[in-house]
Design an enzyme around this catalytic site. Structure first.
Site, short mmCIF file in Angstrom:
data_model
loop_
_atom_site.label_atom_id
_atom_site.label_comp_id
_atom_site.label_asym_id
_atom_site.label_seq_id
_atom_site.Cartn_x
_atom_site.Cartn_y
_atom_site.Cartn_z
N SER A 671 0.80 -1.22 0.00
CA SER A 671 0.00 0.00 0.00
C SER A 671 0.84 1.27 0.00
O SER A 671 0.30 2.36 -0.19
CB SER A 671 -0.95 0.00 1.21
N LYS A 714 -6.95 3.75 7.94
CA LYS A 714 -5.96 4.70 7.44
C LYS A 714 -6.51 6.12 7.41
O LYS A 714 -5.82 7.08 7.82
CB LYS A 714 -5.51 4.27 6.05
#
Length: 769
Positions: A671, A714
């Protein structure tokens, strides 16, 4: 005559006898070596106390035997084996004990051959005693008797004494009997005593044998008596126990015929056994298990959806997917009774309430609750049970739990299903396949019960921290429900509604005595805990309660108010540091987003460009996948350098160093791909990136941005750190529905499909690639 002295423990050598000896003590080995240097003669003297390992002069007898060493074999383990032959009796006049060897001054005792009538009579009498002793005892064989010779009465007496099973002290007395008549008398007395002992042993053995025959006869007569009592309609203790088992069996209605026949057969077996036998105990325990299992007992279930929903809401905040799944099951169950119970697997980090949620589900459904922890289980028998042939055998944890619940439809929690192990005792995860398969568990077979038990009505709920640690065949049989970590807003509500009131109640405090403001509670969450669940938060709240209780009991305050100003007085200095956004953009620095075991977090990706030969250095304890993402980003830059504004042929003249701070913490995953690529481009073209922007996404060689996981965590971490704008992949658009409304209002989310869009947002150059 002076000879080296060898002490003997538990053995004694007579003249004219050949005896093997094992020598291991250092002084004894020295004596043996000294003898081999001379005429191979040794003085053999018995010890008074065999436990003494280093005997002195007072520990030895004063009469011994001078022997000749016939053979010697040294052992690899510093010992020796020797064969010695006794030569003659001797008196020990003096002993000299040095550090490594013992010497003795000896005087030979001469033996004259006496052949008078008394000696001859004693010799013949002793020969008769030896024959009687050999006939009645197995300690002296007939071959040994035949080998004895009465031609030399002294040697004959010594040989008989050596073959008798008597103490060393008595053998020494015979050695010290220099007079032949006295020696023959002593040996004859010992033989007579030994014969009497043998006869006593035979009488005892006969009595025991007769007692055993009597016991067998008594058992046979008792069995006949049982048969007669059955004919007369009478019962005894064993029959009463059998009747009790039969009455318990009759009370079990609607029992399957196969199970009933099995129990009846075992009851008949028990009736034929002696009540005191070990096998009867095993059968009795087995029958107890069979008769106490809820073969036909089913507890009524809660089918009122509003009431079940109220219970779930009362016990837990959030966790909507789990609550929705339970309510769906209850709704279908109210319409159809043929629905098989679901097998749920609650997956989430520690402390998010998986175990307590299973207990709430049982309460909402009106089912009995049973829990079995599988953490560290290595033995397949823990699931399937032990076979009855083993001592102390018991059923497995599944059957034990069902018996504990007392109903065939409990809610069975299998905790920590991802922490089972495998060794030589089998694979417990493989044994669970039959338990958790709705197509098979209606006839689950336990090794101890040996009769199929229906588990199809049991609702199994399993918990795990990491889904990938569950074996795939087992995971395929379960419905996975992910329970993510709580946001800070959710933790605040959970603490206000559940944790704080519970801790106040447990510590005997009232709301009037201790007040905890909402800002102070929020600071406890943000600065004193770092976790996905609320376990540490509850411990911190318990600390507050203890501190406040002490102040009230000491009389310092009647009421305690905890605020943001005095929070450090109770909990000490803050324990958690949350990174925040940079104040201004920098060249080669990009804020990335990551997910850890305790929730989301932001991380800075730093890149430095320096003259070199095109090497790429990666530091920060990056995993393989993260390193591959960095290489993929560099390959994208090299193939598109013409329109990215980076120097031509930088791959030949510039080295890049990519570093992710907090290098002691392992990091992995794809990511951070677009963040590392953007930071490398910034370092190469010298343009600063935006400080209020964070990004996450996987990069391909063509520059496409692929979806990643943990979007909710996140974005919440970015919001907590003061980030105003984030970049996420377009294919993660559906994950935005999980975000709280207050986060969506204060945070701008940019959805991208290609690196060109990422760079446009990162450098604030709309329309430029």
């Amino acid at each position: 005559m002076e000879l080296p002295l060898l002490p003997l423990r538990g053995v004694l050598v007579y003249p004219s006898m050949v005896v093997p000896l094992e020598i291991g003590r250092p002084k004894s080995l020295s004596a043996l070596e000294q003898a081999m240097l001379g005429e191979r003669l040794l003085l053999l003297v018995a010890q008074k106390d065999t436990r003494e390992d280093n005997p002195g002069e007072d520990d030895l007898y004063r009469v011994g035997v001078v022997a000749e060493v016939k053979q010697m074999l040294k052992m690899p383990s510093s010992g020796a084996k020797v064969v010695v032959e006794g030569r003659f009796r001797c008196r020990v006049l003096d002993i000299t004990d040095s550090d490594d060897l013992m010497w003795a001054q000896v005087e030979e005792v001469s033996e004259e051959a006496v052949t008078n009538g008394e000696v001859t009579a004693l010799t013949h009498a002793m020969m008769d005693l030896v024959e009687v002793y050999a006939r009645n005892s197995r300690k002296l064989s007939q071959d040994a008797v035949t080998a004895l010779s009465a031609e030399h009465p002294g040697h004959f007496a010594d040989t008989v004494a050596a073959n008798l099973d008597i103490r060393t002290k008595e053998k020494q007395e015979i050695l010290e009997a220099f007079d032949l008549t006295e020696r023959l008398n002593r040996v004859s007395d010992i033989l007579s005593r030994q014969i009497e002992l043998v006869e006593i042993e035979k009488r005892i053995s006969g009595r025991v044998r007769r007692q055993m025959e009597h016991t067998q006869k008594e058992y046979y007569l008792r069995e006949q008596l049982k048969a007669i009592q059955r004919e007369l309609g009478e019962t005894e203790e064993g029959e009463g126990e059998t009747a009790e088992f039969l009455s318990r069996l009759e009370a079990m209605e609607d029992l399957d015929s196969t199970v009933r026949e099995k129990i009846e057969r075992e009851i008949r077996r028990l009736g034929k056994m002696s009540s005191s036998s070990a096998e009867a105990v095993v059968v009795r325990t087995y029958l107890d298990w069979l008769l106490e299992l809820p073969w036909t007992v089913t507890s009524p279930q809660q089918t009122s959806l509003p009431q079940a929903e109220a219970i779930l809401e009362e016990d837990h905040f959030g966790l909507e997917p789990v609550k929705e799944r339970i309510l769906e099951y209850l709704a279908v169950r109210s319409l159809s009774s043929e629905l098989k119970s679901p097998i749920l697997c609650l997956v989430g980090p520690p402390g998010v309430g998986k175990t307590s949620l299973a207990r709430s589900i049982a309460r909402a459904m009106g089912r009995a609750f049973v829990r079995a922890s599988l953490g560290g289980v290595r033995d397949e028998a823990e699931i399937r049970g032990h076979r009855r042939t083993y001592v102390g055998a018991l059923p497995g944890r599944i059957i034990q739990g069902v018996r504990q619940a007392g109903t065939r439809n409990p809610l069975f929690l299998l905790d920590e299903v991802d922490k089972m192990a495998t060794d030589f005792r089998g694979d417990p995860a493989a044994a669970l396949l039959e338990v958790l398969d709705p197509e098979q568990n209606h006839h689950f077979s336990d090794h101890y019960i040996e009769t199929p038990f229906d588990l199809s009505e049991v609702m199994f709920v399993t918990t795990a921290n990491l889904a990938h640690l569950i074996p795939r065949p087992l995971r395929d049989r379960m419905e996975m429900i992910a329970i993510p970590g709580y946001t800070e807003e959710e933790k605040l509500r959970i603490a206000e509604r559940y944790l704080w009131p519970r801790q106040m109640r447990q510590h005997g405090l009232s709301m009037d005595q201790v007040r905890l403001g909402r800002p102070a509670l929020a600071r406890v969450i943000s600065q004193y805990t770092r976790e996905a669940g609320v376990r540490q938060l509850e411990r911190e709240l318990a600390t507050l309660c203890r501190k406040a209780a002490r102040e009230i009991v000491d009389g310092r305050y009647e009421r305690v108010r905890v605020t943001t100003q005095n929070l450090g007085k109770y909990l000490g200095k803050p324990q958690v540091y949350h990174p925040t956004a940079e104040n201004q953009g920098e060249v080669g620095v990009v804020t990335g987003l990551a997910v850890t075991d305790v929730g989301g977090d932001i991380m800075a990706v730093e890149v430095s460009a320096m003259p070199g030969k095109g090497r790429l250095t990666l530091t920060g304890k990056l995993g393989d996948v993260m390193q591959e993402s960095a290489h993929a980003g560099l390959s994208y830059i090299r193939s598109h350098q013409s329109h990215l504004g980076v120097p031509e042929n930088f791959d030949e003249s510039t080295d890049l160093h990519v570093h992710v701070p907090e290098g002691a913490i392992p990091k992995d995953g794809p990511s951070a791909g677009i963040a590392m690529a953007t930071a490398m481009i910034s370092a190469l073209n010298g343009r600063p990136t935006r400080a209020d922007l964070a990004m996450t996404g996987e990069i391909t060689l063509r520059g496409r941005v692929l979806p990643v996981g943990g979007i909710k965590e996140k974005i919440l971490a970015a919001h907590r750190a003061g980030i105003g704008e984030v970049i996420i992949p377009e294919r993660n658009r559906r994950d935005l529905e999980d975000l709280p409304a207050y986060v969506r209002r204060h945070l701008k989310v940019n959805l991208v499909q290609h690196m060109d869009e990422v760079l446009a947002h990162a450098f604030q150059l709309e329309g430029e690639g």
